[in-house]
Design a protein around this motif. Sequence first.
Motif, PDB file in Angstrom:
ATOM      1  N   ASN A  67     -11.529  -3.382   4.201  1.00 13.77           N
ATOM      2  CA  ASN A  67     -10.622  -3.482   5.345  1.00 13.77           C
ATOM      3  C   ASN A  67      -9.384  -4.331   5.062  1.00 13.77           C
ATOM      4  OD1 ASN A  67     -11.881  -5.982   5.339  1.00 13.77           O
ATOM      5  ND2 ASN A  67     -12.397  -5.956   7.513  1.00 13.77           N
ATOM      6  N   GLN A  68      -9.298  -4.885   3.854  1.00 16.33           N
ATOM      7  CA  GLN A  68      -8.116  -5.646   3.458  1.00 16.33           C
ATOM      8  C   GLN A  68      -7.176  -4.848   2.553  1.00 16.33           C
ATOM      9  OE1 GLN A  68     -10.323  -8.847   1.596  1.00 16.33           O
ATOM     10  NE2 GLN A  68     -10.035 -10.204   3.355  1.00 16.33           N
ATOM     11  N   VAL A  69      -7.638  -3.710   2.077  1.00 13.04           N
ATOM     12  CA  VAL A  69      -6.849  -2.917   1.119  1.00 13.04           C
ATOM     13  C   VAL A  69      -5.742  -2.166   1.845  1.00 13.04           C
ATOM     14  CG1 VAL A  69      -6.943  -0.999  -0.522  1.00 13.04           C
ATOM     15  CG2 VAL A  69      -8.783  -2.693  -0.467  1.00 13.04           C
ATOM     16  N   GLY A  70      -4.529  -2.336   1.357  1.00 12.34           N
ATOM     17  CA  GLY A  70      -3.384  -1.674   1.963  1.00 12.34           C
ATOM     18  C   GLY A  70      -3.064  -0.355   1.285  1.00 12.34           C
ATOM     19  N   ILE A  71      -2.321   0.475   1.991  1.00  9.21           N
ATOM     20  CA  ILE A  71      -1.825   1.736   1.445  1.00  9.21           C
ATOM     21  C   ILE A  71      -0.438   1.495   0.865  1.00  9.21           C
ATOM     22  CG2 ILE A  71      -1.117   4.097   2.011  1.00  9.21           C
ATOM     23  CD1 ILE A  71      -3.184   4.020   4.285  1.00  9.21           C
ATOM     24  N   ASN A  72      -0.225   1.975  -0.339  1.00 13.25           N
ATOM     25  CA  ASN A  72       1.092   1.866  -0.973  1.00 13.25           C
ATOM     26  C   ASN A  72       2.014   2.911  -0.361  1.00 13.25           C
ATOM     27  OD1 ASN A  72       3.333   1.852  -2.592  1.00 13.25           O
ATOM     28  ND2 ASN A  72       2.213   1.793  -4.521  1.00 13.25           N
ATOM     29  N   ARG A  73       2.942   2.466   0.449  1.00 13.90           N
ATOM     30  CA  ARG A  73       3.803   3.388   1.195  1.00 13.90           C
ATOM     31  C   ARG A  73       5.140   3.637   0.495  1.00 13.90           C
ATOM     32  NH1 ARG A  73       3.979   0.621   6.849  1.00 13.90           N
ATOM     33  NH2 ARG A  73       5.402   2.337   7.287  1.00 13.90           N
TER      34      ARG A  73
END
Length: 227
Positions: A67-73
Amino acid sequence: MIVAVHQPQYLPWLGYFDKMAKVDIFCYLDTVQYKKNEWQNRNRVKTAQGWQWLTVPVSYRFPQKINQVGINRTTAWGKKHLQTITTNYSRASYFNRYMEMFRPIILSDQEKLSVLNINLAEKLRLALGIETRTVVASELPVMREDPTDRLIDICRHFGADTYLAGQGGANYMDITRFKESRIRVLFQKYEHPVYPQLFGDFVSHLSVIDLLLNCGPEGAALIGKGV
């Protein structure tokens, strides 16, 4: 009451929803460490050249939890995924019925991988007619960190007397501690069905969208194949 627990996966395979359909409560386990190069940020679809990965690019630093992993946008990954699905499934029988279900979620500005995965899984759950109650682990009281203790705590929180584990669950679970807690453990035994697909010979263990776009509502009956 039967509970199952599983990490949020991207456009999961049929067995994921089989497990979900066989329990009273399904918990998205977003509070454990993210595993690189597994199913949390990718899955497979079928093309004329064989199966192909759909991979969500992530911004990840070890040992972040899911739940801490972000999406590379910084890349237009969503448009590429939708284009791949459209190119390879536009002739599928139920493409027009279900394609718009994925589009707004995949193209959203969502920043967290777990939220993207859960939103897609919930849409797919409803499309498959699965009425199981779903919960998110990060919204529950803090559980113990040990893998077995964590599962026991989740079962106890909901008053469950049975836990449905995946086929590989015995590799990391201490069954004795479940028995001591008076929680019965069942292991999923999933037989992958064969169903109509595009592009030649059948390929199994793809994303469930392959089943949904090819078979529609009738595909839901192919999900459950015994415990």
